[in-house]
Design an enzyme around this catalytic site. Structure first.
Site, short mmCIF file in Angstrom:
data_model
loop_
_atom_site.label_atom_id
_atom_site.label_comp_id
_atom_site.label_asym_id
_atom_site.label_seq_id
_atom_site.Cartn_x
_atom_site.Cartn_y
_atom_site.Cartn_z
N THR A 179 -28.19 -4.84 17.04
CA THR A 179 -26.83 -5.23 17.41
C THR A 179 -25.98 -3.96 17.56
OG1 THR A 179 -25.87 -5.36 15.19
CG2 THR A 179 -27.16 -7.27 15.94
N CYS A 180 -24.69 -4.15 17.80
CA CYS A 180 -23.83 -2.97 17.92
C CYS A 180 -23.67 -2.26 16.58
CB CYS A 180 -22.46 -3.37 18.47
SG CYS A 180 -21.55 -4.54 17.44
N ASN A 181 -23.93 -2.95 15.49
CA ASN A 181 -23.76 -2.36 14.16
C ASN A 181 -25.03 -1.79 13.55
OD1 ASN A 181 -21.08 -3.09 14.15
ND2 ASN A 181 -21.43 -5.00 13.03
N TYR A 233 -19.44 -13.47 11.68
CA TYR A 233 -20.47 -14.50 11.69
C TYR A 233 -21.34 -14.44 12.95
CZ TYR A 233 -22.51 -18.96 10.21
OH TYR A 233 -23.37 -19.94 9.77
N LYS A 237 -21.97 -12.89 25.53
CA LYS A 237 -21.27 -13.58 24.44
C LYS A 237 -20.01 -12.83 24.00
CE LYS A 237 -21.92 -15.62 19.88
NZ LYS A 237 -22.88 -15.90 18.78
#
Length: 427
Positions: A72-74, A134, A211
């Site tokens: 993910t981006c994190n 979330y 998304k």
């Protein structure tokens, strides 16, 4: 002879039980996240769909049977059952732009129960760059589903992930950890609002309608009360569909440069492997506010040095603090209580599962004794043992399971079960 045949295979079953018990000890997670790396470094280890598929297809060559990757981006993390964490990191870095040496110098590795607790924390949003975010749950579901399609999710990982999802749902519904309105997409709106300081009539360009792009568009409409928004997506149908839903405009990807020049605010939420907006495009442009929601960076970071350009990426947005975030921090202890309960439930399942091969074998061997001539000739005088009662066998197996689970009694469970069975038969 019958007893000897009944005990035959005990060694193989003990190995199977040992393998089950080792699953937790050999469960690892290795990854990098926002805590030690910036967006540029994380971009070197971001995994796209094609890279993920290649990782899953090569996994068995690395001696792995259960594995999945969360990118993910994190964070980029690889989870799996492996002889060592090196098996996982070697596999992951075989498909990344960044080197394994760089990954090893920056990564964290967790194993056993620590790794299990980590996946619970990630799914709950406790480990997110914006606390309680979330969106990570949907990303994790996709990662596991993709791995399952490639037959890389076994009984252990599937049960673990399903338990993690249950805990995450309870935390979402019964605590305030994800309460209020705050996410990367919403933080982008807060950033823009702060930079505009009440200015209106600005032209907004949103590049990417996945998304995050969709959520950002809806937030722009709802919180900035504007529809001066143009959408661009490589697949034009997706942009058109969202534009019709929200009453916005679209432009073809071929007009990207013209739209960049015309926009006052640009939000990029694509998944390209290299920047799609370059510093050179902005050298002579009007003042602009740019927000890069992509990993790796899809806006050239060098643009931040231009005096008329304000640029923020996901790391910058995560620093936005407000009352909602403070409220979420107060909910962390409640979330940890939920995690502890579901983690305990998973460990209980695993404890019972590791005994399953022995219990299954005990039951089968007792059934086999029905046809054993030596056993029948010894006890045929007893009216109650002319035929073996299935309920008696189950009673013995249940007794063995109780001792294995609650008393952790050592010794030969076969011999003990046979003794119990004979006692029931005689009495």
């Amino acid at each position: 002879m019958c007893l000897r045949r009944g005990l035959k295979g005990t060694f193989a079953l003990s190995l199977e039980a040992k393998e089950n018990s080792m699953e937790i000890d050999q469960f690892f997670v290795a990854g990098i996240n926002y805590k030690k790396t910036d967006a540029a470094v994380r971009g070197q280890f971001a995994i796209g769909p094609e890279q993920y598929l290649s990782i899953l297809q090569k996994a068995r060559q690395y001696g792995l049977q259960e594995v999945f990757v969360l990118s993910t981006c994190n964070r980029t993390e690889i989870y799996g059952i492996a002889p060592s964490a090196d098996h996982l990191t070697n596999l992951l870095c075989s498909e990344t732009a960044g080197s394994q040496a760089t990954f090893n110098s920056l990564c964290y590795i967790k194993e056993g129960r620590n790794a299990i607790h980590h996946i619970f924390s990630v799914a709950a949003g406790l480990d997110s760059q914006i606390l309680g975010d979330y969106e990570i749950v949907g990303q994790m579901k996709l990662a596991v589903r993709t791995a399952k399609e490639q037959d890389m999710i076994g009984a252990f990982t599937e049960r673990l992930f399903n338990t993690v999802l249950q805990a995450s749902k309870v935390i979402k519904n019964e605590t305030g950890l994800s309460g209020g309105t705050i996410s990367v997409a919403f933080a982008a709106i807060q950033f823009i609002r702060e930079k505009l300081a009440g200015q209106t009539g600005k032209n907004i360009l949103v590049l990417g309608t996945g998304k995050i792009g969709r959520n950002t568009c809806r937030n722009l409409v709802d919180y900035l009360h504007t529809k001066q928004i143009t959408l661009i997506n490589r697949t034009e149908e997706k942009a058109t569909e969202l534009a019709e839903e929200l009453g916005l405009q679209t432009a073809p990807y071929s007009q990207l440069n013209d739209q960049v020049q015309a926009a006052d605010i640009i939000i990029v939420a694509t998944n390209a492997s290299t920047p799609v907006i370059m510093c050179e495009q902005l050298l002579l442009s009007s003042p602009k506010v740019l927000v890069d929601l992509s990993i790796p960076n899809n806006i050239d970071p060098a643009a931040a040095a231009l005096p008329h350009i304000t640029l923020a990426n996901v790391d910058d947005l995560s620093r936005i603090n407000d009352d909602t975030l403070n409220m979420r921090k107060a909910e962390v202890p409640k979330a940890l209580v939920v995690i502890a309960a579901y983690l305990g439930e998973f460990l209980e399942w695993h404890s019972l599962r590791k005994h399953a091969p022995v219990l299954k074998a005990v039951k089968q061997k007792l059934h086999d004794m029905q046809s054993c001539g030596l056993y029948l000739s010894s006890y045929q005088s007893s009216n109650t043992m002319d035929t073996v009662d299935k309920a008696a066998i189950q009673k013995v197996v249940n007794n063995v399971a109780l001792k294995m689970r609650d008393r952790n009694q050592p010794g030969c469970h076969y011999i003990e079960a046979i003794n119990d069975f004979m006692t029931i038969g005689i009495n």
